[in-house]
Scaffold this motif. Structure first.
Motif, PDB file in Angstrom:
ATOM      1  N   PRO A 371     -63.606 111.582 -18.653  1.00  0.00           N
ATOM      2  CA  PRO A 371     -64.269 111.922 -19.922  1.00  0.00           C
ATOM      3  C   PRO A 371     -63.511 111.326 -21.102  1.00  0.00           C
ATOM      4  CG  PRO A 371     -63.957 113.871 -18.534  1.00  0.00           C
ATOM      5  CD  PRO A 371     -63.138 112.772 -17.922  1.00  0.00           C
ATOM      6  N   LEU A 372     -64.244 110.883 -22.110  1.00  0.00           N
ATOM      7  CA  LEU A 372     -63.612 110.474 -23.359  1.00  0.00           C
ATOM      8  C   LEU A 372     -63.072 111.707 -24.088  1.00  0.00           C
ATOM      9  CD1 LEU A 372     -66.340 107.931 -24.484  1.00  0.00           C
ATOM     10  CD2 LEU A 372     -63.946 107.353 -24.034  1.00  0.00           C
ATOM     11  N   PRO A 373     -61.982 111.578 -24.831  1.00  0.00           N
ATOM     12  CA  PRO A 373     -61.413 112.753 -25.524  1.00  0.00           C
ATOM     13  C   PRO A 373     -62.431 113.481 -26.390  1.00  0.00           C
ATOM     14  CG  PRO A 373     -59.912 110.880 -25.639  1.00  0.00           C
ATOM     15  CD  PRO A 373     -61.188 110.363 -25.042  1.00  0.00           C
ATOM     16  N   ASP A 374     -63.323 112.748 -27.040  1.00  0.00           N
ATOM     17  CA  ASP A 374     -64.344 113.366 -27.875  1.00  0.00           C
ATOM     18  C   ASP A 374     -65.739 113.105 -27.314  1.00  0.00           C
ATOM     19  OD1 ASP A 374     -64.307 110.678 -28.272  1.00  0.00           O
ATOM     20  OD2 ASP A 374     -64.489 110.745 -30.460  1.00  0.00           O
ATOM     21  N   GLY A 375     -65.819 112.966 -25.991  1.00  0.00           N
ATOM     22  CA  GLY A 375     -67.070 112.583 -25.358  1.00  0.00           C
ATOM     23  C   GLY A 375     -68.109 113.701 -25.306  1.00  0.00           C
ATOM     24  N   HIS A 376     -69.361 113.312 -25.392  1.00  0.00           N
ATOM     25  CA  HIS A 376     -70.473 114.244 -25.274  1.00  0.00           C
ATOM     26  C   HIS A 376     -71.428 113.701 -24.212  1.00  0.00           C
ATOM     27  CE1 HIS A 376     -69.216 116.498 -28.822  1.00  0.00           C
ATOM     28  NE2 HIS A 376     -69.029 115.326 -29.426  1.00  0.00           N
ATOM     29  N   PRO A 377     -71.699 114.453 -23.170  1.00  0.00           N
ATOM     30  CA  PRO A 377     -72.562 113.939 -22.099  1.00  0.00           C
ATOM     31  C   PRO A 377     -74.026 113.912 -22.522  1.00  0.00           C
ATOM     32  CG  PRO A 377     -72.038 116.229 -21.668  1.00  0.00           C
ATOM     33  CD  PRO A 377     -71.250 115.828 -22.901  1.00  0.00           C
ATOM     34  N   PRO A 379     -77.960 114.956 -22.189  1.00  0.00           N
ATOM     35  CA  PRO A 379     -78.543 116.275 -21.892  1.00  0.00           C
ATOM     36  C   PRO A 379     -78.718 116.474 -20.385  1.00  0.00           C
ATOM     37  CG  PRO A 379     -79.705 115.222 -23.709  1.00  0.00           C
ATOM     38  CD  PRO A 379     -78.760 114.191 -23.171  1.00  0.00           C
ATOM     39  N   GLY A 380     -78.305 117.647 -19.916  1.00  0.00           N
ATOM     40  CA  GLY A 380     -78.439 117.975 -18.498  1.00  0.00           C
ATOM     41  C   GLY A 380     -77.290 117.500 -17.641  1.00  0.00           C
ATOM     42  N   GLU A 381     -76.327 116.778 -18.236  1.00  0.00           N
ATOM     43  CA  GLU A 381     -75.173 116.294 -17.485  1.00  0.00           C
ATOM     44  C   GLU A 381     -73.908 116.962 -17.990  1.00  0.00           C
ATOM     45  OE1 GLU A 381     -75.034 112.054 -17.580  1.00  0.00           O
ATOM     46  OE2 GLU A 381     -76.980 111.787 -16.590  1.00  0.00           O
ATOM     47  N   THR A 382     -72.834 116.835 -17.196  1.00  0.00           N
ATOM     48  CA  THR A 382     -71.548 117.409 -17.577  1.00  0.00           C
ATOM     49  C   THR A 382     -70.487 116.321 -17.547  1.00  0.00           C
ATOM     50  OG1 THR A 382     -71.078 118.012 -15.273  1.00  0.00           O
ATOM     51  CG2 THR A 382     -72.128 119.682 -16.661  1.00  0.00           C
ATOM     52  N   LEU A 383     -69.415 116.535 -18.280  1.00  0.00           N
ATOM     53  CA  LEU A 383     -68.272 115.630 -18.235  1.00  0.00           C
ATOM     54  C   LEU A 383     -67.469 115.907 -16.977  1.00  0.00           C
ATOM     55  CD1 LEU A 383     -67.048 115.817 -21.946  1.00  0.00           C
ATOM     56  CD2 LEU A 383     -68.437 114.024 -20.895  1.00  0.00           C
ATOM     57  N   GLN A 384     -67.034 114.846 -16.301  1.00  0.00           N
ATOM     58  CA  GLN A 384     -66.246 115.032 -15.084  1.00  0.00           C
ATOM     59  C   GLN A 384     -65.387 113.808 -14.822  1.00  0.00           C
ATOM     60  OE1 GLN A 384     -68.391 114.476 -11.254  1.00  0.00           O
ATOM     61  NE2 GLN A 384     -70.261 114.354 -12.476  1.00  0.00           N
ATOM     62  N   SER A 385     -64.269 114.028 -14.149  1.00  0.00           N
ATOM     63  CA  SER A 385     -63.434 112.934 -13.654  1.00  0.00           C
ATOM     64  C   SER A 385     -63.815 112.658 -12.212  1.00  0.00           C
ATOM     65  CB  SER A 385     -61.951 113.307 -13.742  1.00  0.00           C
ATOM     66  OG  SER A 385     -61.550 113.460 -15.084  1.00  0.00           O
ATOM     67  N   SER A 386     -63.773 111.396 -11.833  1.00  0.00           N
ATOM     68  CA  SER A 386     -64.198 111.062 -10.478  1.00  0.00           C
ATOM     69  C   SER A 386     -63.579 109.747 -10.036  1.00  0.00           C
ATOM     70  CB  SER A 386     -65.728 110.965 -10.415  1.00  0.00           C
ATOM     71  OG  SER A 386     -66.163 110.714  -9.094  1.00  0.00           O
ATOM     72  N   GLN A 387     -63.336 109.638  -8.736  1.00  0.00           N
ATOM     73  CA  GLN A 387     -62.987 108.370  -8.106  1.00  0.00           C
ATOM     74  C   GLN A 387     -64.237 107.871  -7.376  1.00  0.00           C
ATOM     75  OE1 GLN A 387     -59.816 106.540  -7.903  1.00  0.00           O
ATOM     76  NE2 GLN A 387     -59.575 107.801  -9.736  1.00  0.00           N
ATOM     77  N   VAL A 388     -64.657 106.672  -7.698  1.00  0.00           N
ATOM     78  CA  VAL A 388     -65.890 106.113  -7.132  1.00  0.00           C
ATOM     79  C   VAL A 388     -65.542 104.840  -6.374  1.00  0.00           C
ATOM     80  CG1 VAL A 388     -68.176 105.175  -7.645  1.00  0.00           C
ATOM     81  CG2 VAL A 388     -67.273 107.078  -9.006  1.00  0.00           C
ATOM     82  N   LEU A 389     -65.904 104.780  -5.118  1.00  0.00           N
ATOM     83  CA  LEU A 389     -65.651 103.607  -4.280  1.00  0.00           C
ATOM     84  C   LEU A 389     -66.980 103.085  -3.757  1.00  0.00           C
ATOM     85  CD1 LEU A 389     -63.888 101.615  -2.710  1.00  0.00           C
ATOM     86  CD2 LEU A 389     -63.586 103.379  -0.949  1.00  0.00           C
ATOM     87  N   MET A 390     -67.278 101.835  -4.080  1.00  0.00           N
ATOM     88  CA  MET A 390     -68.552 101.222  -3.708  1.00  0.00           C
ATOM     89  C   MET A 390     -68.285  99.981  -2.867  1.00  0.00           C
ATOM     90  SD  MET A 390     -71.560  99.912  -6.268  1.00  0.00           S
ATOM     91  CE  MET A 390     -73.232  99.637  -5.712  1.00  0.00           C
ATOM     92  N   PHE A 391     -68.736  99.994  -1.607  1.00  0.00           N
ATOM     93  CA  PHE A 391     -68.549  98.851  -0.714  1.00  0.00           C
ATOM     94  C   PHE A 391     -69.660  97.828  -0.954  1.00  0.00           C
ATOM     95  CE2 PHE A 391     -65.401 101.310   0.914  1.00  0.00           C
ATOM     96  CZ  PHE A 391     -64.970 101.052   2.205  1.00  0.00           C
ATOM     97  N   HIS A 424     -74.918 109.205  -7.414  1.00  0.00           N
ATOM     98  CA  HIS A 424     -74.857 110.617  -7.018  1.00  0.00           C
ATOM     99  C   HIS A 424     -73.420 111.131  -6.978  1.00  0.00           C
ATOM    100  CE1 HIS A 424     -75.930 114.329  -4.958  1.00  0.00           C
ATOM    101  NE2 HIS A 424     -75.009 114.058  -4.043  1.00  0.00           N
ATOM    102  N   VAL A 425     -72.450 110.269  -6.613  1.00  0.00           N
ATOM    103  CA  VAL A 425     -71.083 110.759  -6.392  1.00  0.00           C
ATOM    104  C   VAL A 425     -70.208 110.697  -7.637  1.00  0.00           C
ATOM    105  CG1 VAL A 425     -71.156 110.154  -3.949  1.00  0.00           C
ATOM    106  CG2 VAL A 425     -70.233 108.507  -5.585  1.00  0.00           C
ATOM    107  N   GLY A 426     -70.647 110.019  -8.691  1.00  0.00           N
ATOM    108  CA  GLY A 426     -69.822 109.943  -9.889  1.00  0.00           C
ATOM    109  C   GLY A 426     -70.649 109.626 -11.115  1.00  0.00           C
ATOM    110  N   PRO A 427     -70.099 109.846 -12.315  1.00  0.00           N
ATOM    111  CA  PRO A 427     -70.845 109.631 -13.559  1.00  0.00           C
ATOM    112  C   PRO A 427     -70.936 108.148 -13.928  1.00  0.00           C
ATOM    113  CG  PRO A 427     -68.641 110.388 -14.065  1.00  0.00           C
ATOM    114  CD  PRO A 427     -68.753 110.395 -12.568  1.00  0.00           C
ATOM    115  N   VAL A 428     -71.629 107.383 -13.100  1.00  0.00           N
ATOM    116  CA  VAL A 428     -71.829 105.957 -13.341  1.00  0.00           C
ATOM    117  C   VAL A 428     -73.315 105.632 -13.216  1.00  0.00           C
ATOM    118  CG1 VAL A 428     -69.526 105.302 -12.514  1.00  0.00           C
ATOM    119  CG2 VAL A 428     -71.443 105.364 -10.911  1.00  0.00           C
TER     120      VAL A 428
END
Length: 556
Positions: A371-377, A379-391, A424-428
């Motif tokens: 999440p950005l320090p002053d980030g706003h998601p 509507p309907g989404e939440t801020l989250q940290s995630s590790q995303v691996l795409m083959f 589905h697995v991360g905020p991308v």
């Protein structure tokens, strides 16, 4: 029972054993938490005799995992100790030198008992999303920076899981639920294999695997040696150069072919890198043997005896025989070029048998999203940290009589992941994922195409890329007059270039674009049929300029 009928009986059991380990692997796919396992199939599964020698492997799985695991089980037996192996045990490690080459792969081994007597082992391997440290990328200068290293030890003893071990792991990784969930899945899939083996043994009325092991090994060894006996007794060599990290890497290979076996020697290969692209010998051996077996004995099932005639050597602490504590996190990038080296050498003595070079190394997109320090998601989404691996995969090399395959992983065999799964697995957001025009090398047989993938972090987030890409400066080479495939490109959507390796932040208002490399062509492009060129044009595989300049379309 006469001898011929006995052989048929053994063959039926052998086939059934392969079905057992295939169900073992599918149990892992069905229960895994990480997308690398359940979506890409980055795993292996197999059954082993009491001596730790591989009897059968699942078709589902990657050569780097399978063939490294084939050597790893004996490490488990030695380190655990034969007197310390109990019914209900489960063992694990992610030691790069005793497992499959880097910390992100966990190998599990479970002993299999029947009527209180040890009859064999089941083993499996899978890539987990995070092991702490710097994360999945090449920037570390020693293995200690790359994450948590678990020695060969007991995950469970007599059925009781070691809660202290899980607590240590949970507190040292970024995606604790996914990683711990995958560890349970690995152990459970071995148990699935054991239960199916017990059913099989009961059905066939056998109490151990000794006679079946002797049958499998005897026939596999004989069949492999028969294939080798048809080859010329000779030596051949090949040299390939790839991007490396901060300097190109040269791999030199000499193959000595003989009826009793093949020696692959990497003398003259570049020395160690200061960063995490080094390859332990266990992984070098796995992909070298895979290429030899594909080219020389492809129809023989993979087991200890069919691999035994192939030997691999490399100078100590060259980049293909990295010793501890060398950084090895992305050992797959260089390791998966080894089939290109092997096939290129074999082409000199067996022309018309092997494909051109391909993109080869996976283009794994590893993102850290925060999440950005002053980030706003949105509507309907939440801020989250995630590790995303795409083959993802580029194109394979063209074959002597067929085009290369587009967006297909060779030699790893893993699946390319879908955009929907990654979102589905991360905020991308994946904005574009399509075949890359003009990326396949021209030839009588065209090289396979790469892909173009465009993505960004969702609103309120920013992301960094742990780049681990190759074939950007040294594209896949064609054969017999075929052209090279297109090199890979890593950039922002405004055209700003990014490095092909290393951690880089993506500006919050920009998109990441990766253009995957294509495979080399095979044969003179001017000998490609007009019908095939026109078909490529209609599908946008090539553009009009390439049709004219490379293939001569429109020439009178």
């Amino acid at each position: 029972m006469n001898e011929k009928l006995a052989d048929v009986h053994m063959q039926v059991m052998w086939n059934r054993l392969i079905s057992v380990v295939e169900e073992q692997a599918l149990a892992l796919v069905r229960t895994a938490f990480s997308t690398s396992v359940r979506e890409a199939g980055d795993l292996s599964a197999g059954v082993f005799g009491r001596d730790g020698l591989m009897l059968a492997q699942a078709v589902t799985g990657t050569p780097g995992h399978v063939n490294a695991m084939a050597a790893a089980v004996r490490n488990f037996i030695r380190d655990i100790g034969e007197d310390n192996i109990f019914e209900g045990d489960s063992y694990l490690t992610n030691d790069p030198w005793k497992g499959t080459g880097h910390l992100h792969d966990f190998t599990f081994v479970n002993p299999s008992f029947r009527d209180g007597r040890l009859i064999g082992f089941f083993a499996c391997t899978a890539h987990v999303v995070d092991v702490g440290g710097r994360g999945f990328g090449p920037d570390a200068s020693e293995v200690y920076e790359e994450g948590l290293r678990i020695p060969i030890m007991k995950f469970a003893e007599r059925g009781r899981v070691d809660a202290n071990l899980l607590n240590i792991i949970r507190n040292n990784v970024r995606e604790a639920d996914q990683v711990v969930g995958d560890l349970h899945s690995l152990s459970a899939c071995n148990d699935t294999g054991h239960r199916r083996l017990m059913d099989m043994m009961g059905e066939f009325g056998i109490d151990d695997l000794d006679r079946l092991q002797a049958f499998i090994f005897g026939h596999s060894r004989q069949a492999t040696l028969e294939r080798l006996a048809t080859l010329p007794r000779t030596s051949c060599s090949n040299t390939i150069t790839v991007d490396g990290y901060d300097a190109p890497v040269t791999m030199r290979l000499r193959l000595d072919l003989a009826p009793e076996g093949v020696l692959a020697d990497y003398d003259g290969t570049s020395g160690l890198s200061a960063l995490g692209i080094n390859v332990p010998l266990i992984y070098t051996t796995a992909y070298t043997c895979y290429a030899l077996k594909c080219a020389l004995a492809p129809a023989i099932p993979n087991n200890h005896a069919s691999l035994e005639p192939f030997r691999v050597t490399a100078p100590e602490n060259c980049i293909l025989n990295a010793g501890h504590p060398a950084p090895v996190a992305i050992r797959h990038v260089l390791g998966q070029f080894l089939p290109d080296a092997v096939l290129g050498a074999l082409h000199r003595v067996l022309p018309g048998r092997v494909p051109a070079e391909g993109a080869s190394a996976l283009w794994n997109i590893q993102l850290g999203v925060r999440p950005l320090p002053d980030g706003h998601p949105a509507p309907g989404e939440t801020l989250q940290s995630s590790q995303v691996l795409m083959f993802n995969s580029g194109g394979t090399g063209a074959r002597p009589v067929l085009d290369g395959l587009s967006a297909t992983a060779f030699p790893s065999g893993v699946h390319t992941m879908s955009a929907e799964v990654m979102e589905h697995v991360g905020p991308v957001t994946i904005w574009r994922k399509e075949l890359r025009s003009d990326s396949g090398g021209a030839g009588a047989q065209r090289g396979g195409l790469g892909q173009v993938i465009e993505m960004s972090a969702n609103r309120g987030h920013h992301m960094y890329l742990n780049a681990m890409f190759d074939r950007c400066d040294h594209p896949a080479q064609g054969r017999e007059g075929g052209s090279s495939g297109a090199p890979g490109v890593v950039r922002l959507d405004d055209g700003s270039p990014l490095k092909s390796k290393g951690t880089q932040w993506i500006p919050a208002d920009r998109r990441l674009v990766v253009e995957l490399p294509g495979g080399g062509g095979y044969g003179d492009p001017r000998k490609r049929s007009r019908q095939e060129v026109e078909k490529d044009l209609a599908r946008d595989y090539i553009r009009q300029d390439a049709a004219r300049s490379e293939y001569g379309l429109g020439d009178t």
